[in-house]
Design a protein around this motif. Sequence first.
Motif, PDB file in Angstrom:
ATOM      1  N   GLY A  78      -8.235   4.100   1.629  1.00 35.71           N
ATOM      2  CA  GLY A  78      -8.676   2.726   1.424  1.00 35.71           C
ATOM      3  C   GLY A  78      -7.498   1.792   1.316  1.00 35.71           C
ATOM      4  N   THR A  79      -7.772   0.609   0.789  1.00 35.88           N
ATOM      5  CA  THR A  79      -6.713  -0.402   0.688  1.00 35.88           C
ATOM      6  C   THR A  79      -6.161  -0.481  -0.721  1.00 35.88           C
ATOM      7  OG1 THR A  79      -8.419  -2.034   0.292  1.00 35.88           O
ATOM      8  CG2 THR A  79      -7.634  -1.834   2.520  1.00 35.88           C
ATOM      9  N   TYR A  80      -6.710   0.288  -1.663  1.00 32.06           N
ATOM     10  CA  TYR A  80      -6.362   0.295  -3.085  1.00 32.06           C
ATOM     11  C   TYR A  80      -6.770  -1.009  -3.758  1.00 32.06           C
ATOM     12  CZ  TYR A  80      -3.986   1.365  -7.447  1.00 32.06           C
ATOM     13  OH  TYR A  80      -3.716   1.617  -8.756  1.00 32.06           O
ATOM     14  N   MET A  90      -3.985  -0.038   4.998  1.00 33.06           N
ATOM     15  CA  MET A  90      -4.759   1.158   4.680  1.00 33.06           C
ATOM     16  C   MET A  90      -3.807   2.250   4.210  1.00 33.06           C
ATOM     17  SD  MET A  90      -8.042   0.785   5.382  1.00 33.06           S
ATOM     18  CE  MET A  90      -8.809   2.314   5.901  1.00 33.06           C
ATOM     19  N   GLY A  91      -4.273   3.035   3.256  1.00 29.85           N
ATOM     20  CA  GLY A  91      -3.430   4.119   2.796  1.00 29.85           C
ATOM     21  C   GLY A  91      -4.260   5.166   2.092  1.00 29.85           C
ATOM     22  N   ALA A  92      -3.624   6.278   1.759  1.00 32.93           N
ATOM     23  CA  ALA A  92      -4.296   7.328   1.009  1.00 32.93           C
ATOM     24  C   ALA A  92      -3.739   7.323  -0.407  1.00 32.93           C
ATOM     25  CB  ALA A  92      -4.056   8.682   1.667  1.00 32.93           C
ATOM     26  N   THR A  93      -4.559   7.008  -1.367  1.00 39.24           N
ATOM     27  CA  THR A  93      -4.083   6.971  -2.749  1.00 39.24           C
ATOM     28  C   THR A  93      -4.625   8.174  -3.497  1.00 39.24           C
ATOM     29  OG1 THR A  93      -5.942   5.549  -3.310  1.00 39.24           O
ATOM     30  CG2 THR A  93      -3.857   4.466  -2.856  1.00 39.24           C
ATOM     31  N   GLY A  94      -3.938   8.520  -4.568  1.00 39.28           N
ATOM     32  CA  GLY A  94      -4.337   9.693  -5.327  1.00 39.28           C
ATOM     33  C   GLY A  94      -3.911  10.940  -4.584  1.00 39.28           C
ATOM     34  N   ARG A  95      -4.229  12.099  -5.124  1.00 41.35           N
ATOM     35  CA  ARG A  95      -3.857  13.322  -4.428  1.00 41.35           C
ATOM     36  C   ARG A  95      -4.884  14.414  -4.713  1.00 41.35           C
ATOM     37  NH1 ARG A  95       1.198  16.001  -7.650  1.00 41.35           N
ATOM     38  NH2 ARG A  95       0.413  15.737  -9.742  1.00 41.35           N
ATOM     39  N   GLU A 106       0.513   4.197  -2.743  1.00 42.13           N
ATOM     40  CA  GLU A 106       0.333   5.613  -2.393  1.00 42.13           C
ATOM     41  C   GLU A 106       1.238   6.501  -3.240  1.00 42.13           C
ATOM     42  OE1 GLU A 106      -1.061   5.781   2.263  1.00 42.13           O
ATOM     43  OE2 GLU A 106       1.050   5.527   1.881  1.00 42.13           O
ATOM     44  N   LYS A 108     -16.192   6.340  -4.394  1.00 47.22           N
ATOM     45  CA  LYS A 108     -16.672   4.957  -4.413  1.00 47.22           C
ATOM     46  C   LYS A 108     -16.402   4.305  -3.060  1.00 47.22           C
ATOM     47  CE  LYS A 108     -16.232   1.068  -7.406  1.00 47.22           C
ATOM     48  NZ  LYS A 108     -15.090   0.291  -7.849  1.00 47.22           N
ATOM     49  N   ILE A 132       0.830  -1.210   0.000  1.00 43.77           N
ATOM     50  CA  ILE A 132       0.000   0.000   0.000  1.00 43.77           C
ATOM     51  C   ILE A 132       0.860   1.254   0.000  1.00 43.77           C
ATOM     52  CG2 ILE A 132      -0.219  -0.040   2.525  1.00 43.77           C
ATOM     53  CD1 ILE A 132      -2.938   1.202   0.154  1.00 43.77           C
ATOM     54  N   ASN A 160      -8.582  14.085  -5.714  1.00 40.98           N
ATOM     55  CA  ASN A 160      -8.758  12.660  -5.998  1.00 40.98           C
ATOM     56  C   ASN A 160      -8.240  11.753  -4.892  1.00 40.98           C
ATOM     57  OD1 ASN A 160      -9.891  13.103  -8.570  1.00 40.98           O
ATOM     58  ND2 ASN A 160      -7.845  13.595  -9.325  1.00 40.98           N
ATOM     59  N   MET A 161      -7.796  12.331  -3.810  1.00 39.89           N
ATOM     60  CA  MET A 161      -7.282  11.496  -2.725  1.00 39.89           C
ATOM     61  C   MET A 161      -8.403  10.647  -2.137  1.00 39.89           C
ATOM     62  SD  MET A 161      -5.418  12.640   0.782  1.00 39.89           S
ATOM     63  CE  MET A 161      -5.696  11.715   2.272  1.00 39.89           C
ATOM     64  N   GLU A 162      -8.101   9.363  -1.952  1.00 36.97           N
ATOM     65  CA  GLU A 162      -9.068   8.468  -1.330  1.00 36.97           C
ATOM     66  C   GLU A 162      -8.370   7.616  -0.288  1.00 36.97           C
ATOM     67  OE1 GLU A 162     -11.391   6.208  -4.058  1.00 36.97           O
ATOM     68  OE2 GLU A 162     -11.896   7.952  -5.270  1.00 36.97           O
ATOM     69  N   THR A 220       0.211   6.386  -7.044  1.00 28.35           N
ATOM     70  CA  THR A 220      -1.020   7.086  -7.393  1.00 28.35           C
ATOM     71  C   THR A 220      -0.884   8.587  -7.192  1.00 28.35           C
ATOM     72  OG1 THR A 220      -1.883   6.721  -5.178  1.00 28.35           O
ATOM     73  CG2 THR A 220      -2.553   5.146  -6.865  1.00 28.35           C
TER      74      THR A 220
END
Lengths: 206, 689
Positions: B177-179, B165-170, A77, B131, A73, B173-175, A80
């Motif tokens: 979740g677990t990706y 768990m992490g924050a993806t996107g920025r 991060e 989502k 993950i 668009n940051m979300e 993305t």
Amino acid sequence: MSGQSNSTVIQPDDFAFTAENAEAALAVIAMYPEGWQESAVMPLLDLAQRQHDGWLSRAAMDTVAGMLGMAPIRVYEVATFYTMYNLAPVGKNHVQVCTNLPCWLRGSDAIVGACKKSLGVTFGETTEDGQFTLSEAECLGACVNAPMMQIGDDYFEDLDADSAQAILEKLKAGQTPKPGSQIGRHTSEPVGGPTCLKDLDNGVGK
Amino acid sequence: MPKLTIDGIEIEVEPGLTVLQACEQAGIEIPRFCFHERLSIAGNCRMCLVHMERAPKPIASCAMPVGEGMVISTDTPEVRKMRKGVMEFLLINHPLDCPICDQGGECDLQDQAMGYGGDRSRYQENKRAVKDKDLGPLIKTIMTRCIHCTRCIRFATEIAGVQEMGATGRGENMEVGTYVEKALTSELSGNMIDLCPVGALTSKPYAFTARSWELVKTESIDVLDAVGSNIRVDTRGAEVMRILPRLHEDVNEEWISDKTRFACDGLKRQRLDQPYVKRDGKLSPATWDEAFAAIAERLKGVDGKKVAALAGDLADCEAMMALKDLMAAIGSPHIDCRQDGAKLDPAARAGYLFNTTIAGIEHADACLLIGTNPRLEAPVLNARLRKRFLMGKFPIAAVGPHQDLTYDYDHLGDGVEILKSIANGRHDFAKVLKSAGKAMLILGQGALARRDGAEILGLAREIAESRGMINDKIGWNGFNVLHTAAARVGGMDLGFVPGNGGRDTEAIVAGAGDGAIDVLYLLGADEIDMAGLGEAFVIYQGHHGDAGAHRADVILPGAAYTEKNATYVNTEGRVQRTRLAAFPPGEAREDWTIIRALSAVLGHTLAFDDARMLRARMVGANSAFIKVDGITPATWKPFGRNGETGTSALTSPINNFYMTDPISRASETMARCSDVRLGAKKDKTGTDG
């Protein structure tokens, strides 16, 4: 590129660095002190993306995570966050047109229009032959030479609709267009040559 | 110690605190979303802005360390305006769906919006929609509500030790979740629901069932493992709606395991709500009188030596005390509370307690795990081990199962011979233990519930003594037994073990099989070999229709832990009480009252009429019961045996964390969890509905 997990992308099952890239990866990792290998995540992702036709599959990110002892993950991060990493397949030539303010003021709309017309696709799409992907990019830091676009690793600057189209046509024909300013100026010097300190030659007074 | 002025109040606080904590000590509450005492500082919600003199701009008080001479104001018009601005930003993308949100009524954002929110929105554009993520059967996500405080990410990474768990996107668009779509693999994941300051993460089993303000809250104790986590039982009418953690710094801090939290739906299924008597080979409903009469009839003329009793893992101390006295009155020495056959020595209290105490783990500086997987046996205690591990300089080694414990450790192997080489100092890790000032070992039930359990217990004592784990001078006792049954320490303390010439669990079951035991009283004991009980007359007292009830000739319906005021002793030897949150269903009764009533029918009326007298009797049996919520340290005495040990591998007794007792086996939520987590490996019993 969308930052989120795109479930419509068909993910390959595995990924492995080629022997050459694996060696390069080790060299990158060795640049960081013991215990700080995680710092190598961005160069390694870049290496993986170059090897993998310009995009990062989930397997590629997992491979990088495994090499650096990171949780997957944490790699997701990073991947993305940066728009330079593509998380879905892209065409052979990734055309990124800057539409931020300086480029827009200098006519980026015309560049976008020329690209769309020439390639027959809109932002986020790839041509049917898989040769071109068109993306909208945020500022790429070449405002002095606006408007500009990036194709692959090269910047094409001081564009207008015609020069943008000419570049794409050359690429379609399999040729290599000349990167940099398209109006012949040297880097970001004033258009038409230097305007001051002209009496100096190579920094040494006449 | 830095001195600072907060709203005109001069206060001196410990160095290293943040301005927010200093404000709290001065009695001023600062609104916050991302800050949490037990998590690292993120400083990203900006709700805690305060004004600091000579600072060019507002400061985030949660991320600003206190300094000498700071002048802070927290309630000026300027500060209020700043917070109002932050709140407006937070609400821009937050849906206005409080009426259909499960967090409604106990939501930090809702509460603080009352204080700092505007009365209308100035935002005309489209709100962002996100989502929902699939985090497994326990956590429901409505990610549009997420305000990106990252508490859940920090909890998973820091406390639970599963980096999923992490924050993806920025940017927009940051979300969170677990990706990748997958269930979280933590046994503590439910705590994220409590940590979430909004309704983004809510309890899936509890979804849309009740509102927080219609629940009656009862402070109680968990009994599904031996940690004795402090819980709050929320009931509506007779139904337990949910279970939440309660703060206890020395036990569970503010965490509870997923089993503790989510197994409560098992309290509604498979319940025994009236007595049953076997007639013509079939169990049929009966009255209490008929059930007692059937027992009296069967016991008539039976020699006391042919009667035996076993206490199960959820039995409370009051019931065990009553049953022990009843068995003594009948004349039977055959009683045991160790239904798994653990070779614990009742003569030495120090030999069956977690002597270091759970909070004491934080002072240890080396640890040896023997035949235990604390992550499955006591997740909250494991979180404490991880907390100590993260502080650094805490070498951990394990002899036993090799599984992910959420921290790094040396796996030395799983053979008993390794323990021998540690005991005699030849093993490398023996030196590590010796050189540590406060070394500890944790002995699991997997090492004790085997034929050579007493020898391993002796070996562990040898390790503790020879490696300097017992040090009276600094008051350190590093010998720890980690129990899995809430009833175990209480049973040992009360002496619910074989008397003179009495049989232990194994011998009782064997005796029932070959006819030496005629009548067997099971006090919630379900984990024994029911098929091996032969022709014996089995009385089952308990609350769930599990293995014991299926074999029984008479069933006496008892109360589950949320339905009685009962005493339990946790693995540290801490005496704690559950509180009645709902009444037992139907005809079921509090356990000790059943035994007291039966004693009268049998003509051996026990000498107590109410809980007070019974508890006085318990104190008489063991003075440790005087101190509720206290620990009476045990004195170090020899225990265990020297002798030959077997060659089989040391393992953990728990393979399926989600199904360890009659309550969690009856729980649909736990069944879903074990399906997801164990997949094809699932280990179902016949009672899984």
